[in-house]
Design an enzyme around this catalytic site. Structure first.
Site, PDB file in Angstrom:
ATOM      1  N   TYR A 107      32.910  38.890  33.609  1.00 29.73           N
ATOM      2  CA  TYR A 107      34.204  39.521  33.291  1.00 29.73           C
ATOM      3  C   TYR A 107      34.333  40.881  33.964  1.00 29.73           C
ATOM      4  O   TYR A 107      33.365  41.636  34.052  1.00 29.73           O
ATOM      5  CB  TYR A 107      34.297  39.716  31.779  1.00 29.73           C
ATOM      6  N   TRP A 109      37.342  43.821  36.114  1.00 27.67           N
ATOM      7  CA  TRP A 109      38.567  44.040  36.897  1.00 27.67           C
ATOM      8  C   TRP A 109      38.333  44.069  38.396  1.00 27.67           C
ATOM      9  O   TRP A 109      39.268  44.027  39.172  1.00 27.67           O
ATOM     10  CB  TRP A 109      39.247  45.332  36.437  1.00 27.67           C
TER      11      TRP A 109
END
Ligand code: MGD
Ligand code: MGD
Ligand code: MO
Length: 760
Positions: A107, A109
């Site tokens: 996970y 960005w």
């Protein structure tokens, strides 16, 4: 337009460059406050320039001594050596334990481009390697994302299909902003944004004289002129329920709406009247929970009845224990007012949580790197990562299912920073010792890299060509690298390609395309998609030369307006086809911590709990104004925010006084889970009993000679709890956290996380 020819896209906006310096995109009306100086920090001492192996891993392999990850020295090695080692290890784990022992949830960005999107690259790689365990949900809105399908049948109003700011401007007379609308967060939009417009939209609401009420423990959560209603953190559900009660007892429920568009209202009415628990959910009751004066709650109740009301709720409110309830209560209140689906009224989530909420995206979905299919179906709720590593094979429940945690032997992670994003980091450090092997690609020697066994040096967004677009905005950019990667550093794709070659599936992984071919291919896919809409995009060469193009936008309609118009034709994807104020599905799950209608449940940690005897202050952990999460924390702006190298903590003047703490004092923030250093910033504009720290300081753990742990940089995730929001949603509950703050006496060690680790 300035004579800077090339473009780069980040999650915080588009930049122009001349191969040396960045400047904000000339069409951006309010560029992000950070980012232009990143080229200067590209080669900072913390940059990873060579592959490196953790020393005891190199000596003993997966049998290396447990407990040393994060403390060991590293040995720099040649790329081929690291690739051989990683490939051999992936093959070994597959052979002995099977692909279900590999976790590539990864996970994070990472960066904004469509091709160099780290997770897509990694998923494509492992799908071809026989699969891997993944994660579902987000840290951003995991509770919302899991409960909304039960209530309204999908994610409308959370990530897309919001009522537009223009409609709110035209029609609304009152806007309630739960969690405020801090502009700092609208600097960011997943995939980037063409122009930062949120502030200008909010200002227009203000200039028109619409009544704006910011409901938050922190005054600065509203950057526009508005009334500030301060309340106890995590108590918003109680306020919303009292407003529901007010509408009910004043006979202002829109029964036409309730009967036609919702189901299960009677159960909720019984609850508001206290039929089963003997508690009437009125303003007096809510005053005791929220700390908002009962008369103010009554007057708010009157206003929402008299005025066309729009309710905005930030994503942060559901990153708390029982966080799903606040969204459910918001929808119930809007339904009772009968204004869902009307222009400029109703509800919506995250209006300033990202930069393009309430605005619109392209007419059609844009292409991304094809990932293929994962043969392994197992996936965990993303925030249960430490639970999974610490409790292999253990049972857990999630959204109506009983599941088992897989027994993970290999973790492969790129483009995210668990030592930024996860809660209770001391627990994560322990969990991180469990797998046999951890492989990472990183730019920097941050805690994420330091807790791995095999570290590959990855090129940054400044060093790669890419194609960028965002689902919530309408542009395509041709991102042109500002410079080459440093020698020995390469792209995530190239690293995975070379691993694929060693594992025998290079051709499938690359589809025989070079990186440049992939960009051409992605653009051609976009052209085809738009041709179906009878729109011709520029030819590729022209697109590359111009560097960006603006795409036609979708029409934007008030949230759930089609449903309002014809509820039978446009049934919601809920079992009843309607808005579920009571959910039979959730009732059948029989979860103590998630009843079948909006309910006030005291959070595990908040100002109303017994635990305040030891830890009397509520800690809220917000997004940083000076960067995206932990990214580029070593650059000038984040470093300037810190004082003497520590992150600030906002604390009420009276709380500080009681503790003999003065402005800019070095303090220790602590609870039973951990402790970190911070610099005290005193204010009257935060509710007494509440403190606030931004996330993002690189985790810099340290221990004194007695083994007492102290995080040196001000990373609040050593304090937050690692507990699911509820059995239903299992999301992060970071914002339910109690701490104590004391003046730090003695000489604290300096942070050293921005220096490279020890190399053996
Ligand atoms: N207490 C608390 N914790 C929170 C939150 C909170 O409100 N409170 N918010 C949560 C939320 S909403 C989120 S979304 C998460 C965010 O958590 P993350 O998305 O994990 O945080 P980032 O710092 O963006 O992590 C990106 C990492 O990838 C690296 N990176 C960037 N680009 C690339 C690339 O192209 N390739 C490779 N290999 N690496 C790259 C960066 O150096 C960085 O280390 O944090 C969560 N954590
Ligand atoms: N500059 C910048 N912008 C970002 C990011 C970043 O890292 N940097 N991250 C992006 C990401 S990934 C996400 S998910 C979004 C997150 O967007 P949000 O979730 O909206 O952001 P936060 O800053 O965590 O919270 C907003 C405010 O909510 C208030 N709040 C917290 N708890 C409560 C509560 O119980 N009740 C009330 N009424 N208010 C409360 C806090 O005071 C806080 O300042 O931001 C995005 N935008
Ligand atoms: Mo997020």
């Amino acid at each position: 337009m300035e004579n800077r020819k090339y473009f780069l896209t980040t999650h915080w906006g588009i930049y122009q460059h001349d191969h040396a310096t960045l400047s904000p995109f000339y069409k951006d009306i309010q560029p992000a406050s950070f980012g232009t100086d990143y080229p200067q920090y590209r080669l900072a001492p913390c940059r990873i320039l060579k592959p490196a192996i953790r020393k005891s891993y190199l000596e003993y392999g997966p049998e290396a001594k447990n407990g040393t990850r994060g403390q060991d020295e590293f040995i720099e090695v040649e790329m081929d050596f690291a690739l051989d080692l990683a490939a051999k290890e992936i093959a070994r784990i597959k052979q002995i334990y099977g692909n279900q022992a590999i976790y590539s949830g990864s996970y994070g960005w990472s960066s904004a481009g469509r091709f160099h999107h780290a997770q897509s690259q990694l998923k494509r790689f492992f799908n071809l390697a026989g699969g891997s365990v993944r994660s579902i949900q987000t840290y951003s809105y995991g509770a919302g994302e899991t409960i909304l399908p039960h209530i309204i049948g999908g994610l409308s109003g959370l990530v897309a299909n919001h009522t537009s700011y223009d409609d709110i401007l035209d029609e609304a007379e009152l806007v309630l902003m739960f969690g405020g609308t801090p502009i700092r967060n609208a600097q960011v939009n997943s995939g980037g944004l063409f122009s930062h417009n949120t502030h200008s939209h909010l200002q227009k609401l203000c200039q028109k004289g619409i009544d704006l009420i910011s409901i938050s423990p922190v005054k600065s959560d509203s950057d526009i002129q508005s009334q500030w209603l301060s309340l106890r953190p995590n108590s918003d559900t109680a306020l919303l329920l009292a407003l529901c009660h007010h509408v009910l007892v004043n006979h202002r429920v829109d029964y036409n709406f309730i009967n036609q568009y919702t189901t299960g209202f009677d159960h909720f009415v019984d609850y508001l009247h206290g039929k089963n628990d003997g508690i009437i959910k009125d303003h007096l009751w809510a005053a005791g929970i929220t700390d908002i004066n009962a008369d103010i709650i009554l007057s708010l109740g009157k206003q929402i009845i008299d005025k066309k009301t729009f309710i905005m709720v930030a994503w942060s409110l559901q990153r708390a224990d029982h966080g799903e309830q606040v969204y459910w209560a918001t929808i119930a209140l809007s339904a009772m007012l009968g204004n869902i689906g009307k222009k400029g009224q109703g509800f919506g989530f995250g209006y300033s949580s990202a930069g393009n909420i309430g605005m619109t995206g392209p007419k059609v979905a844009l292409p991304s790197l094809p990932q293929g299919v994962n043969p392994i179906k197992d996936a965990i709720p993303v925030a249960r990562i430490a639970d999974m590593l610490l409790n292999p094979n253990a049972n857990y429940q999630f959204n109506g299912q009983i599941k088992n945690y897989p027994d993970i032997k290999l973790v492969y992670w790129l483009g995210g920073n668990p030592f930024h994003h996860h809660q209770d980091l001391n627990r994560l450090v322990e969990a991180w010792q469990r797998p046999q092997t951890i492989i990472t690609h990183e730019h920097w020697w941050n805690a994420h890299a330091r807790h791995a066994d095999i570290v590959f040096p990855a090129a940054t967004f400044l060093e790669r060509d890419d194609i960028a677009s965002a689902s919530n905005d309408s542009f395509l950019t041709y991102a042109k690298a500002l410079s080459q990667p440093p020698q020995g550093v390469t792209t995530d794709h190239e690293i995975l390609k070379q691993l694929a070659q060693r594992l025998g599936f290079e051709e499938q992984f690359t589809a025989k395309r070079s990186e440049a071919d992939w960009l051409t291919w992605l653009y051609q896919q976009s052209c085809q998609i738009f041709q179906h809409q009878h729109i011709d995009l520029l030819n590729y060469r022209t697109f590359q030369d111009i560097g960006y193009l603006e795409l036609p936008k979708r029409q934007i309609r008030p949230l759930l307006s089609e449903f309002r118009q014809s509820p039978d034709e446009n049934r919601l994807w809920t079992p009843s086809g309607r808005i579920e104020i009571y959910s039979k599905t959730i009732a059948a799950f029989n979860y103590q911590d998630c009843p079948p209608h909006p309910t006030w449940l005291p959070p595990s940690e908040w100002l109303g709990s017994d635990k305040t005897k030891s830890f009397p202050l509520h800690l809220l952990t917000c997004q940083p104004s000076d960067k995206l999460h932990s990214q580029w924390d070593h650059a000038a702006q984040p470093q300037a925010t810190k004082q003497h190298g520590r992150q600030p903590i906002l604390i009420h003047e009276d709380d500080a006084k009681q503790r003999n703490i003065k402005e800019n004092d070095l303090v220790r923030v602590f609870n039973e889970r951990g402790a970190c250093l911070a610099i005290a910033k005193l204010s009257q504009d935060i509710k007494q009993g509440v403190t606030q720290m931004a996330t993002g300081a690189w985790f810099n753990p340290w221990q004194d000679e007695n083994g007492n742990k102290l995080e040196l940089n001000g990373n609040p995730n050593v304090l937050t709890q690692d507990q699911g929001t509820s059995t239903l949603t299992q999301a992060t509950s970071a914002n339910s956290c109690l701490v104590e703050v004391e003046k730090y006496h003695g000489i604290a060690p300096k942070t050293n996380i921005y220096e490279p680790p020890q190399f053996g």
